[in-house]
Motif scaffolding. Structure first.
Motif, PDB file in Angstrom:
ATOM      1  N   ASP A  87       1.002  -1.346   0.160  1.00 10.53           N
ATOM      2  CA  ASP A  87       0.279   0.057   0.095  1.00 10.53           C
ATOM      3  C   ASP A  87       1.271   0.816  -0.016  1.00 10.53           C
ATOM      4  O   ASP A  87       2.240   1.155   0.397  1.00 10.53           O
ATOM      5  N   PRO A  88       0.262   2.688   0.082  1.00 11.85           N
ATOM      6  CA  PRO A  88       0.798   3.963  -0.269  1.00 11.85           C
ATOM      7  C   PRO A  88       2.364   3.396   0.898  1.00 11.85           C
ATOM      8  O   PRO A  88       2.990   4.614   0.892  1.00 11.85           O
ATOM      9  N   ALA A  89       1.217   2.871   2.204  1.00  9.83           N
ATOM     10  CA  ALA A  89       2.320   3.106   3.458  1.00  9.83           C
ATOM     11  C   ALA A  89       3.924   2.279   3.409  1.00  9.83           C
ATOM     12  O   ALA A  89       4.561   2.844   3.926  1.00  9.83           O
ATOM     13  N   ALA A  90       3.201   1.087   2.572  1.00 13.37           N
ATOM     14  CA  ALA A  90       4.470   0.279   2.544  1.00 13.37           C
ATOM     15  C   ALA A  90       5.712   1.184   1.856  1.00 13.37           C
ATOM     16  O   ALA A  90       6.724   1.453   1.538  1.00 13.37           O
ATOM     17  N   ALA A  91       4.580   1.590   0.786  1.00 11.33           N
ATOM     18  CA  ALA A  91       6.309   2.356  -0.415  1.00 11.33           C
ATOM     19  C   ALA A  91       6.942   3.690   0.295  1.00 11.33           C
ATOM     20  O   ALA A  91       8.093   3.728   0.159  1.00 11.33           O
ATOM     21  N   ALA A  92       5.955   4.483   1.384  1.00 15.11           N
ATOM     22  CA  ALA A  92       6.347   5.557   1.786  1.00 15.11           C
ATOM     23  C   ALA A  92       8.090   4.932   2.568  1.00 15.11           C
ATOM     24  O   ALA A  92       8.844   5.691   3.023  1.00 15.11           O
TER      25      ALA A  92
END
Length: 208
Positions: A87-92
């Motif tokens: 998800d975006p959190a993992a990417a960040a």
């Protein structure tokens, strides 16, 4: 341990982690007619609040001058969302690890701010997190020229924020900029910080 009052204020200002915000970026109208045709590319950045004993601060970087996008600009750690990112959190978190050496266990992810669009064609989802005060940056010299922190209270102060006029695509544009010499905090990064300020103001009144 993070300041529980600060932690609660930040939690109440964000979208929940279990569902990244969808829909149009909040600044879409501003960029109408300035973007190339096609779907924007998905990206995520980490807005990391460091819980300093004196006062909370925000972790920022200055990008390497040789990068393709936003070279030399002040930014938040982040980049394109890859297929393997959950998800975006993992990417960040992945990007923050690659760019400044942040171990994910040193970050408490709280949720998402509103997505926004960049002039370079990215739909960026900001991820808000608390960062352990013991964190010591180890920047990747290929991507990051400098790592520094800015007091959160300064970034939430309306008197520090201004609009500047510039020309892009043959028409005038108005962009946000913080007064914080010698660093120039403007454009996408300033817009993300502005969004945090607005969401905090609506979530619970008061100053940090």
């Amino acid at each position: 341990m993070p300041d529980p009052v600060l932690l609660e204020r930040l939690r109440r200002a964000v979208h929940p982690l279990d569902a990244a915000p969808g829909g149009d970026p909040w600044n879409l109208e501003e960029l109408q007619g300035l973007l190339s045709p096609g779907m924007p590319r998905e990206a995520a950045v980490l807005l990391g609040v460091v819980d300093r004993p004196s006062a909370p601060s925000v972790l920022m970087t200055r990008r390497h001058d040789g990068l393709r996008h936003h070279a030399g600009q002040v930014s938040l750690p982040g980049g394109r969302i890859e297929p393997d990112d959950r998800d975006p959190a993992a990417a960040a978190l992945r990007e923050a690890s690659e760019e400044v050496g942040l171990d994910p266990v040193q970050a408490t992810v709280l949720g998402y701010l509103d997505p926004l669009l960049t002039i370079t064609g990215f739909r960026v989802v900001p991820v808000l997190a608390m960062i352990d005060a013991e964190f010591t940056p180890v920047p990747d010299p290929a991507e990051v020229a400098d790592v520094f922190e800015v007091p959160l209270a300064l970034l939430l102060d309306p008197d520090r924020l201004e609009r500047i006029e510039l020309q892009f695509g043959g028409r005038p544009r108005s962009v946000l900029q913080y007064r914080y010499p010698p660093q120039r905090i403007w454009g996408v990064t300033a817009s993300i910080l502005f969004n945090l300020r607005e969401r905090l103001a609506h979530a619970i009144p008061g100053r940090i």
